[in-house]
Design a protein around this motif. Structure first.
Motif, PDB file in Angstrom:
ATOM      1  N   THR A  20       0.749  -1.163  -0.007  1.00 25.15           N
ATOM      2  CA  THR A  20       0.029  -0.157   0.086  1.00 25.15           C
ATOM      3  C   THR A  20       0.897   1.288  -0.027  1.00 25.15           C
ATOM      4  OG1 THR A  20      -1.539  -1.047   1.466  1.00 25.15           O
ATOM      5  CG2 THR A  20      -1.984   1.063   1.262  1.00 25.15           C
ATOM      6  N   CYS A  21       1.946   1.285   0.770  1.00 27.54           N
ATOM      7  CA  CYS A  21       2.786   2.291   0.862  1.00 27.54           C
ATOM      8  C   CYS A  21       3.319   3.062  -0.532  1.00 27.54           C
ATOM      9  CB  CYS A  21       3.891   2.153   1.770  1.00 27.54           C
ATOM     10  SG  CYS A  21       3.492   1.539   3.418  1.00 27.54           S
ATOM     11  N   SER A  22       3.211   2.182  -1.532  1.00 27.35           N
ATOM     12  CA  SER A  22       3.737   2.278  -2.869  1.00 27.35           C
ATOM     13  C   SER A  22       2.846   3.260  -3.677  1.00 27.35           C
ATOM     14  CB  SER A  22       4.287   1.064  -3.595  1.00 27.35           C
ATOM     15  OG  SER A  22       3.199   0.285  -3.579  1.00 27.35           O
ATOM     16  N   CYS A  23       1.772   3.574  -3.318  1.00 29.78           N
ATOM     17  CA  CYS A  23       1.087   4.340  -4.331  1.00 29.78           C
ATOM     18  C   CYS A  23       1.607   5.621  -4.418  1.00 29.78           C
ATOM     19  CB  CYS A  23      -0.441   4.269  -3.915  1.00 29.78           C
ATOM     20  SG  CYS A  23      -1.618   4.715  -5.097  1.00 29.78           S
ATOM     21  N   ASN A  28      -3.968   8.578  -8.685  1.00 26.74           N
ATOM     22  CA  ASN A  28      -4.251   7.211  -7.854  1.00 26.74           C
ATOM     23  C   ASN A  28      -4.377   7.517  -6.482  1.00 26.74           C
ATOM     24  OD1 ASN A  28      -4.952   4.488  -7.732  1.00 26.74           O
ATOM     25  ND2 ASN A  28      -2.563   3.691  -7.800  1.00 26.74           N
ATOM     26  N   ARG A  29      -3.688   8.236  -5.600  1.00 30.23           N
ATOM     27  CA  ARG A  29      -3.885   8.606  -4.327  1.00 30.23           C
ATOM     28  C   ARG A  29      -4.995   9.408  -4.112  1.00 30.23           C
ATOM     29  NH1 ARG A  29       1.497  10.689  -1.778  1.00 30.23           N
ATOM     30  NH2 ARG A  29       1.499  12.454  -3.495  1.00 30.23           N
ATOM     31  N   TRP A  30      -5.562  10.427  -4.780  1.00 26.19           N
ATOM     32  CA  TRP A  30      -6.512  10.791  -4.755  1.00 26.19           C
ATOM     33  C   TRP A  30      -7.900  10.225  -5.061  1.00 26.19           C
ATOM     34  CZ3 TRP A  30      -7.273  14.806  -1.604  1.00 26.19           C
ATOM     35  CH2 TRP A  30      -6.110  15.750  -1.585  1.00 26.19           C
ATOM     36  N   ILE A  31      -7.699   9.167  -5.940  1.00 27.61           N
ATOM     37  CA  ILE A  31      -8.880   8.511  -6.216  1.00 27.61           C
ATOM     38  C   ILE A  31      -9.307   7.406  -4.909  1.00 27.61           C
ATOM     39  CG2 ILE A  31      -9.754   6.355  -7.513  1.00 27.61           C
ATOM     40  CD1 ILE A  31      -8.313   7.312  -9.756  1.00 27.61           C
ATOM     41  N   LYS A  32      -8.238   7.156  -4.348  1.00 26.15           N
ATOM     42  CA  LYS A  32      -8.357   6.428  -2.968  1.00 26.15           C
ATOM     43  C   LYS A  32      -8.883   7.262  -1.834  1.00 26.15           C
ATOM     44  CE  LYS A  32      -4.721   3.004  -4.191  1.00 26.15           C
ATOM     45  NZ  LYS A  32      -5.364   1.670  -4.038  1.00 26.15           N
ATOM     46  N   THR A  33      -8.434   8.508  -2.106  1.00 28.01           N
ATOM     47  CA  THR A  33      -8.813   9.363  -0.983  1.00 28.01           C
ATOM     48  C   THR A  33     -10.371   9.621  -1.144  1.00 28.01           C
ATOM     49  OG1 THR A  33      -6.880  10.575  -0.963  1.00 28.01           O
ATOM     50  CG2 THR A  33      -8.837  11.909  -0.021  1.00 28.01           C
ATOM     51  N   ILE A  34     -10.731   9.774  -2.177  1.00 26.53           N
ATOM     52  CA  ILE A  34     -12.161   9.982  -2.525  1.00 26.53           C
ATOM     53  C   ILE A  34     -13.200   8.804  -1.878  1.00 26.53           C
ATOM     54  CG2 ILE A  34     -13.999  10.308  -4.217  1.00 26.53           C
ATOM     55  CD1 ILE A  34     -11.930  11.600  -5.868  1.00 26.53           C
ATOM     56  N   PHE A  35     -12.719   7.559  -2.242  1.00 28.11           N
ATOM     57  CA  PHE A  35     -13.559   6.557  -1.860  1.00 28.11           C
ATOM     58  C   PHE A  35     -13.299   6.407  -0.469  1.00 28.11           C
ATOM     59  CE2 PHE A  35     -13.582   5.665  -6.642  1.00 28.11           C
ATOM     60  CZ  PHE A  35     -14.884   5.153  -6.482  1.00 28.11           C
ATOM     61  N   CYS A 204     -14.554  -0.335  -0.718  1.00 36.08           N
ATOM     62  CA  CYS A 204     -13.467  -1.116  -0.245  1.00 36.08           C
ATOM     63  C   CYS A 204     -12.647  -1.824  -1.266  1.00 36.08           C
ATOM     64  CB  CYS A 204     -14.056  -2.389   0.685  1.00 36.08           C
ATOM     65  SG  CYS A 204     -14.627  -1.792   2.304  1.00 36.08           S
ATOM     66  N   SER A 205     -13.139  -1.994  -2.617  1.00 35.23           N
ATOM     67  CA  SER A 205     -12.305  -2.512  -3.657  1.00 35.23           C
ATOM     68  C   SER A 205     -11.226  -1.731  -4.095  1.00 35.23           C
ATOM     69  CB  SER A 205     -13.449  -2.818  -5.018  1.00 35.23           C
ATOM     70  OG  SER A 205     -13.740  -1.536  -5.199  1.00 35.23           O
ATOM     71  N   PHE A 206     -11.263  -0.602  -3.559  1.00 39.04           N
ATOM     72  CA  PHE A 206      -9.967   0.569  -3.982  1.00 39.04           C
ATOM     73  C   PHE A 206      -8.965   0.391  -2.606  1.00 39.04           C
ATOM     74  CE2 PHE A 206     -13.104   1.906  -6.840  1.00 39.04           C
ATOM     75  CZ  PHE A 206     -12.407   2.544  -8.023  1.00 39.04           C
ATOM     76  N   LEU A 207      -9.270  -0.397  -1.705  1.00 44.80           N
ATOM     77  CA  LEU A 207      -8.100  -0.462  -0.629  1.00 44.80           C
ATOM     78  C   LEU A 207      -7.176  -1.571  -1.044  1.00 44.80           C
ATOM     79  CD1 LEU A 207     -10.594  -0.257   2.313  1.00 44.80           C
ATOM     80  CD2 LEU A 207      -9.292   1.461   1.474  1.00 44.80           C
ATOM     81  N   ALA A 208      -6.056  -1.635  -0.360  1.00 44.36           N
ATOM     82  CA  ALA A 208      -5.138  -2.451  -0.544  1.00 44.36           C
ATOM     83  C   ALA A 208      -5.379  -4.034  -0.414  1.00 44.36           C
ATOM     84  CB  ALA A 208      -3.898  -2.260   0.247  1.00 44.36           C
ATOM     85  N   SER A 209      -5.309  -4.946  -1.293  1.00 42.17           N
ATOM     86  CA  SER A 209      -5.966  -6.162  -1.496  1.00 42.17           C
ATOM     87  C   SER A 209      -4.569  -7.337  -0.732  1.00 42.17           C
ATOM     88  CB  SER A 209      -6.084  -6.706  -2.764  1.00 42.17           C
ATOM     89  OG  SER A 209      -4.884  -6.545  -3.527  1.00 42.17           O
ATOM     90  N   LYS A 210      -3.550  -6.436  -0.345  1.00 47.02           N
ATOM     91  CA  LYS A 210      -2.542  -7.389   0.229  1.00 47.02           C
ATOM     92  C   LYS A 210      -2.148  -6.786   1.522  1.00 47.02           C
ATOM     93  CE  LYS A 210      -1.005  -9.162  -4.010  1.00 47.02           C
ATOM     94  NZ  LYS A 210       0.576  -9.425  -5.048  1.00 47.02           N
ATOM     95  N   LYS A 211      -1.643  -7.594   2.509  1.00 50.25           N
ATOM     96  CA  LYS A 211      -1.201  -7.097   3.562  1.00 50.25           C
ATOM     97  C   LYS A 211      -0.072  -6.297   3.530  1.00 50.25           C
ATOM     98  CE  LYS A 211       0.624  -8.728   8.365  1.00 50.25           C
ATOM     99  NZ  LYS A 211       1.513  -8.008   8.301  1.00 50.25           N
ATOM    100  N   VAL A 212      -0.262  -5.059   4.368  1.00 47.17           N
ATOM    101  CA  VAL A 212       1.033  -4.096   4.251  1.00 47.17           C
ATOM    102  C   VAL A 212       2.299  -4.527   4.917  1.00 47.17           C
ATOM    103  CG1 VAL A 212       1.800  -1.696   5.059  1.00 47.17           C
ATOM    104  CG2 VAL A 212      -0.470  -2.157   4.544  1.00 47.17           C
ATOM    105  N   CYS A 213       3.406  -4.210   3.975  1.00 43.51           N
ATOM    106  CA  CYS A 213       4.626  -4.732   4.275  1.00 43.51           C
ATOM    107  C   CYS A 213       5.442  -3.992   5.493  1.00 43.51           C
ATOM    108  CB  CYS A 213       5.796  -4.603   3.153  1.00 43.51           C
ATOM    109  SG  CYS A 213       4.833  -5.456   1.456  1.00 43.51           S
TER     110      CYS A 213
END
Length: 460
Positions: A20-23, A28-35, A204-213
């Motif tokens: 997740t930290c790599s976005c 892309n970041r602002w799309i996640k922010t909106i959702f 939630c589909s725009f959230l990270a689908s893998k555990k954060v490293c």
């Protein structure tokens, strides 16, 4: 040579996509922010409008105000204390998975509540499970925003102060009241259960689908990598008198403030306001709250005085507004007072955590979180029961508002005494003057600090 360089960049990009930290892409970041904002808008916005259902639930189940208040008590209590379970889940599961668990829990809890034959089922299904699902929505979005915007303090602040949830409270009040009038509270719960399921599943589909490293995070100001931090000496800090002064201030304020979310709609109707006017009063209160938060976000760098000294002023204004609500029944005046009541509430919610860092220091951020976490939760738990009992005994909410004013005054005094005690009796711990920082710097530090906190506090 050029091909190898491109291939190496491609591999690095693939690694970034797994975390997740790599976005890094701005759009892309602002799309996640909106959702993320939409997730808070729908879920927590509905929670904040519980006061509109208060009288309806009392009439349906023929319950007292004290018993009905337990629904709001538990929902706001788990909205805070639920961070313990949510954060533990985030250590083992992805943001998307935890978010979907919260969505399903919230949707099912509303559906089950709509079929409840007694108020006990509503207390459990709505009070416990919907309250915790709201906490999931908040914590997941806070975590996501902090990771995405470690270098953008305003974006992190936007989520931390709960602006999306406040706007949800603002915009949905009249809509929810209209739906209740047309089809009743049971069908309102069912409709919003469906809305939560559909809209928040998309979010939630725009959230990270893998555990954060787990990795080091670089502070761009110091260029130093931050590794595992040593735990603070919590037992020693508990012995500090200023911690207890700050705790009393937090508890007193939270007990009084929860009246806005649980009992205010019932109060408006008790003084003769019709249903839509009652919803308008709640909407204007949320408008004042949102306006104050927006002002704080953009005017924060201009604040030159320590933040801890701004809170007693806000709390004192809240006390005056509570008393003023008992002096009139004129709808126009009530609406003006409602807006003015939301203003100090928004300022307090936005600045309580940064103010705690001024008192205890950024190296004891976990202490600040724990203090706010515990006492906000306890205040949310006992407040509605106290106010409901006063209403059952007197038949009016005026005694409850007088108690709110007294609690605000107590909070104002103890909040002011907190830095003064340090200054005159514990100067070695006094950081307010020796380590002045503007709000921009504080929120930048919060973005770094939140990665390491084991517990989270919800800010409303």
């Amino acid at each position: 040579m050029r091909c190898d360089h491109v291939h190496k960049q491609s591999e690095e990009a693939d690694k970034c996509l797994s975390c997740t930290c790599s976005c890094n892409l701005s759009h892309n970041r602002w799309i996640k922010t909106i959702f993320c904002a939409l997730l808070n808008f729908v879920h927590i916005g509905f929670l904040y409008n519980f006061g509109l259902f208060f009288d309806e639930l009392m009439q349906t189940f023929h319950s007292s105000a004290a018993i009905t208040g337990w629904i709001g008590s538990l929902s706001y209590c788990f909205f805070t204390f639920g961070s313990i379970l949510t954060t533990w889940m985030l250590r083992h599961l992805s943001y998307r998975t935890v978010g979907m668990i919260g969505v399903l829990t919230g949707s099912v809890s509303l559906l089950v509540s709509s079929f409840s034959p007694t108020i006990v089922y509503v207390i459990v299904s709505y009070g416990v499970f919907f309250g915790w699902s709201s906490n999931v929505a908040l914590v997941v979005t806070i975590e996501t925003q902090v990771i995405l915007y470690q270098d953008k303090w305003r974006a992190s602040a936007l989520t931390m102060v709960g602006l999306g949830a406040t706007i949800g409270n603002l915009s949905m009040s009249n809509l929810i009241e209209y739906v209740i009038q047309q089809i009743g509270w049971r069908w309102t719960f069912r409709i919003f259960a469906l809305i939560l399921l559909v809209v928040e599943t998309i979010c939630c589909s725009f959230l990270a689908s893998k555990k954060v490293c787990d990795h080091n995070i670089e502070d761009k100001d110091t260029k130093n990598k931050i590794t595992k931090r040593e735990p603070t000496a919590t037992r020693h800090v508990i012995c500090w008198p200023e911690v207890w002064l700050f705790s009393i201030a937090t508890l007193s304020y939270c007990i009084a403030m929860v009246f806005h979310y649980v009992n205010m709609g019932s109060f408006f109707e008790s003084i003769g306001l019709v249903d839509q006017m009652s919803a308008t009063g709640i909407m204007l209160m949320a408008l004042g709250d949102a306006s104050a938060k927006i002002l704080i976000i953009f005017a924060a760098p201009c604040i030159v005085i320590p933040l801890i000294y701004t809170l007693p002023v806000c709390i004192l204004v809240s006390a005056i507004m509570s008393l003023a609500l008992t002096w009139t029944r004129n709808p126009i005046v009530i609406f003006v007072l409602s807006f003015c009541t939301g203003l100090p509430r928004g300022v307090y919610n936005a600045l309580q955590f940064p103010s705690g860092l001024e008192i205890f220091g950024t190296n004891k951020s976990k202490t600040t979180v724990n203090v706010l976490h515990i006492w906000n939760g306890l205040g949310s738990l006992v407040g509605p029961f106290i106010f409901g009992s006063l209403y059952d005994a007197s038949g009016t909410y005026y005694l409850a508002l007088y108690l709110c004013s007294a609690l605000y005054v107590l909070s104002c005094i103890t909040m002011l005494l907190t830095p003064l005690y340090q200054k005159y009796f514990a100067p070695s711990r006094y950081l307010v003057d020796t380590k002045k920082k503007n709000v921009a710097e504080i929120y930048h530090n919060l973005a770094i600090e939140y990665v390491y906190l084991e517990e989270k506090i919800t800010v409303v």
